[in-house]
Design an enzyme around this catalytic site. Structure first.
Site, PDB file in Angstrom:
ATOM      1  N   PRO A   1       0.783  -1.216   0.000  1.00  0.00           N
ATOM      2  CA  PRO A   1       0.000   0.000   0.000  1.00  0.00           C
ATOM      3  C   PRO A   1       0.821   1.276   0.000  1.00  0.00           C
ATOM      4  O   PRO A   1       1.852   1.366   0.667  1.00  0.00           O
ATOM      5  CB  PRO A   1      -0.837  -0.100   1.284  1.00  0.00           C
ATOM      6  CG  PRO A   1      -0.171  -1.126   2.110  1.00  0.00           C
ATOM      7  CD  PRO A   1       0.487  -2.081   1.162  1.00  0.00           C
ATOM      8  N   ASN A   2       0.325   2.230  -0.775  1.00  0.00           N
ATOM      9  CA  ASN A   2       0.863   3.595  -0.857  1.00  0.00           C
ATOM     10  C   ASN A   2       2.192   3.692  -1.605  1.00  0.00           C
ATOM     11  O   ASN A   2       2.705   4.800  -1.804  1.00  0.00           O
ATOM     12  CB  ASN A   2       0.995   4.227   0.546  1.00  0.00           C
ATOM     13  CG  ASN A   2      -0.348   4.333   1.246  1.00  0.00           C
ATOM     14  OD1 ASN A   2      -1.279   4.873   0.659  1.00  0.00           O
ATOM     15  ND2 ASN A   2      -0.472   3.792   2.433  1.00  0.00           N
TER      16      ASN A   2
ATOM     17  N   ARG B   1       4.103  10.980  -1.984  1.00  0.00           N
ATOM     18  CA  ARG B   1       4.022  10.783  -0.534  1.00  0.00           C
ATOM     19  C   ARG B   1       5.359  11.133   0.152  1.00  0.00           C
ATOM     20  O   ARG B   1       6.426  10.701  -0.304  1.00  0.00           O
ATOM     21  CB  ARG B   1       3.618   9.335  -0.202  1.00  0.00           C
ATOM     22  CG  ARG B   1       4.728   8.317  -0.378  1.00  0.00           C
ATOM     23  CD  ARG B   1       4.321   6.892  -0.065  1.00  0.00           C
ATOM     24  NE  ARG B   1       4.073   6.647   1.338  1.00  0.00           N
ATOM     25  CZ  ARG B   1       4.239   5.452   1.919  1.00  0.00           C
ATOM     26  NH1 ARG B   1       4.652   4.404   1.199  1.00  0.00           N
ATOM     27  NH2 ARG B   1       3.988   5.294   3.189  1.00  0.00           N
TER      28      ARG B   1
ATOM     29  N   TYR C   1      10.734   9.305   1.393  1.00  0.00           N
ATOM     30  CA  TYR C   1      10.784   8.290   0.325  1.00  0.00           C
ATOM     31  C   TYR C   1      11.407   8.788  -0.980  1.00  0.00           C
ATOM     32  O   TYR C   1      11.575   7.993  -1.897  1.00  0.00           O
ATOM     33  CB  TYR C   1       9.362   7.767   0.056  1.00  0.00           C
ATOM     34  CG  TYR C   1       8.752   7.096   1.274  1.00  0.00           C
ATOM     35  CD1 TYR C   1       9.257   5.889   1.750  1.00  0.00           C
ATOM     36  CD2 TYR C   1       7.699   7.690   1.973  1.00  0.00           C
ATOM     37  CE1 TYR C   1       8.728   5.282   2.874  1.00  0.00           C
ATOM     38  CE2 TYR C   1       7.152   7.091   3.100  1.00  0.00           C
ATOM     39  CZ  TYR C   1       7.669   5.891   3.552  1.00  0.00           C
ATOM     40  OH  TYR C   1       7.143   5.288   4.672  1.00  0.00           O
TER      41      TYR C   1
ATOM     42  N   ASN D   1       8.188  -5.419  -0.704  1.00  0.00           N
ATOM     43  CA  ASN D   1       8.068  -4.280   0.201  1.00  0.00           C
ATOM     44  C   ASN D   1       6.588  -4.200   0.562  1.00  0.00           C
ATOM     45  O   ASN D   1       5.796  -3.655  -0.200  1.00  0.00           O
ATOM     46  CB  ASN D   1       8.535  -2.983  -0.466  1.00  0.00           C
ATOM     47  CG  ASN D   1       8.437  -1.804   0.497  1.00  0.00           C
ATOM     48  OD1 ASN D   1       7.826  -1.901   1.569  1.00  0.00           O
ATOM     49  ND2 ASN D   1       9.032  -0.683   0.115  1.00  0.00           N
TER      50      ASN D   1
ATOM     51  N   ALA E   1       2.983  -0.669   4.833  1.00  0.00           N
ATOM     52  CA  ALA E   1       2.507  -0.720   6.225  1.00  0.00           C
ATOM     53  C   ALA E   1       2.106  -2.132   6.654  1.00  0.00           C
ATOM     54  O   ALA E   1       2.106  -2.437   7.856  1.00  0.00           O
ATOM     55  CB  ALA E   1       1.338   0.239   6.410  1.00  0.00           C
TER      56      ALA E   1
ATOM     57  N   GLU F   1      13.092  -8.954   1.818  1.00  0.00           N
ATOM     58  CA  GLU F   1      12.254  -7.822   2.228  1.00  0.00           C
ATOM     59  C   GLU F   1      13.015  -6.518   1.985  1.00  0.00           C
ATOM     60  O   GLU F   1      14.194  -6.426   2.322  1.00  0.00           O
ATOM     61  CB  GLU F   1      11.959  -8.004   3.726  1.00  0.00           C
ATOM     62  CG  GLU F   1      11.239  -6.857   4.382  1.00  0.00           C
ATOM     63  CD  GLU F   1      11.138  -7.074   5.906  1.00  0.00           C
ATOM     64  OE1 GLU F   1      11.704  -8.067   6.437  1.00  0.00           O
ATOM     65  OE2 GLU F   1      10.499  -6.232   6.562  1.00  0.00           O
TER      66      GLU F   1
ATOM     67  N   HIS G   1      12.829  -2.156   2.290  1.00  0.00           N
ATOM     68  CA  HIS G   1      12.178  -0.909   2.704  1.00  0.00           C
ATOM     69  C   HIS G   1      13.019   0.247   2.185  1.00  0.00           C
ATOM     70  O   HIS G   1      14.244   0.249   2.349  1.00  0.00           O
ATOM     71  CB  HIS G   1      12.046  -0.825   4.224  1.00  0.00           C
ATOM     72  CG  HIS G   1      11.203  -1.926   4.766  1.00  0.00           C
ATOM     73  ND1 HIS G   1       9.842  -1.946   4.625  1.00  0.00           N
ATOM     74  CD2 HIS G   1      11.537  -3.085   5.366  1.00  0.00           C
ATOM     75  CE1 HIS G   1       9.368  -3.056   5.141  1.00  0.00           C
ATOM     76  NE2 HIS G   1      10.382  -3.780   5.595  1.00  0.00           N
TER      77      HIS G   1
ATOM     78  N   ARG H   1      12.867   4.802  12.657  1.00  0.00           N
ATOM     79  CA  ARG H   1      11.591   5.519  12.684  1.00  0.00           C
ATOM     80  C   ARG H   1      10.746   5.109  13.907  1.00  0.00           C
ATOM     81  O   ARG H   1      11.299   4.653  14.895  1.00  0.00           O
ATOM     82  CB  ARG H   1      10.876   5.307  11.349  1.00  0.00           C
ATOM     83  CG  ARG H   1      11.687   5.886  10.166  1.00  0.00           C
ATOM     84  CD  ARG H   1      10.997   5.658   8.845  1.00  0.00           C
ATOM     85  NE  ARG H   1       9.736   6.380   8.771  1.00  0.00           N
ATOM     86  CZ  ARG H   1       8.825   6.158   7.809  1.00  0.00           C
ATOM     87  NH1 ARG H   1       9.049   5.236   6.878  1.00  0.00           N
ATOM     88  NH2 ARG H   1       7.706   6.848   7.794  1.00  0.00           N
TER      89      ARG H   1
HETATM   90  C1  DQA Z   1       8.115   1.282   3.916  1.00  0.00           C
HETATM   91  C2  DQA Z   1       8.168   1.523   5.427  1.00  0.00           C
HETATM   92  C3  DQA Z   1       6.811   1.262   6.053  1.00  0.00           C
HETATM   93  O1  DQA Z   1       6.874   1.495   7.457  1.00  0.00           O
HETATM   94  C4  DQA Z   1       5.769   2.179   5.464  1.00  0.00           C
HETATM   95  O2  DQA Z   1       4.504   1.894   6.010  1.00  0.00           O
HETATM   96  C5  DQA Z   1       5.743   2.127   3.978  1.00  0.00           C
HETATM   97  C6  DQA Z   1       7.008   2.064   3.251  1.00  0.00           C
HETATM   98  C7  DQA Z   1       9.446   1.653   3.226  1.00  0.00           C
HETATM   99  O3  DQA Z   1       9.609   1.284   2.070  1.00  0.00           O
HETATM  100  O4  DQA Z   1      10.284   2.339   3.811  1.00  0.00           O
HETATM  101  O5  DQA Z   1       4.694   2.232   3.354  1.00  0.00           O
HETATM  102  O6  DQA Z   1       7.918  -0.106   3.708  1.00  0.00           O
END
Ligand code: DQA
Length: 144
Positions: free
Chosen positions: A9-10, A17, A22, A74, A77, A98, A100, A107
């Site tokens: 998501p997102n 965002r 990011y 990735n 959330a 994984e 990020h 964080r």
């Molecule tokens: C994320 C880190 C997560 O905590 C966050 O909710 C994201 C992006 C990252 O790529 O840094 O949506 O996975």
């Protein structure tokens, strides 16, 4: 070598965002980077993104039937909440890394838990888009 790159998501909102966290590059920029890297390396890659947890579970399950060799994930959330994604990875038993984009370890406390990390052989954080490339190369190296 067949790799699935899965974004949660997102991540379709990259570039819009929280650019301070990011970066300014977009999801399309990320896909172009991954696609050209994989083309150069002779890796077959499929990139999928969804804002819905169940879709991500479906994509992981489909990877089993498509005989995918490695998954870069990735989960956004859902990293911090989803046992369903962990169980899907455990079900298909496909090697996974994984990724990020941000430095999750620096964080909020709620970002310190990752369910998928119980399965993934490696976790890459805080390297921006390069983290995806490192993950792909790790999976390709492990398979050869
Ligand atoms: C994320 C880190 C997560 O905590 C966050 O909710 C994201 C992006 C990252 O790529 O840094 O949506 O996975």
């Amino acid at each position: 070598m067949k790799i699935l790159v899965l974004n949660g998501p997102n991540l379709n909102m990259l570039g819009i965002r929280e650019p301070d966290i990011y970066g300014a590059s977009t999801y399309d920029d990320l896909i172009s980077l991954i696609t050209s890297h994989c083309e150069n390396k002779g890796i077959e890659v499929k990139c999928l993104q969804s804002n819905h947890e169940g879709d991500l579970v479906d994509y992981i399950q489909q990877a089993f039937f498509d005989k995918v060799d490695g998954i870069v994930i990735n989960p956004g959330a859902y990293t911090h909440t989803s046992v369903a994604l962990l169980d899907a990875l455990k079900a298909v038993k496909i090697p996974a890394v994984e990724v990020h984009i941000s430095k999750v370890n620096e964080r909020e406390a709620f970002r310190q838990i990752s369910y998928v990390s119980y399965y993934c052989s490696k976790t890459i954080t805080g390297k921006g888009f390069d983290g995806y490339i490192e993950a792909i190369d790790f999976l390709a190296g492990a398979a050869s």
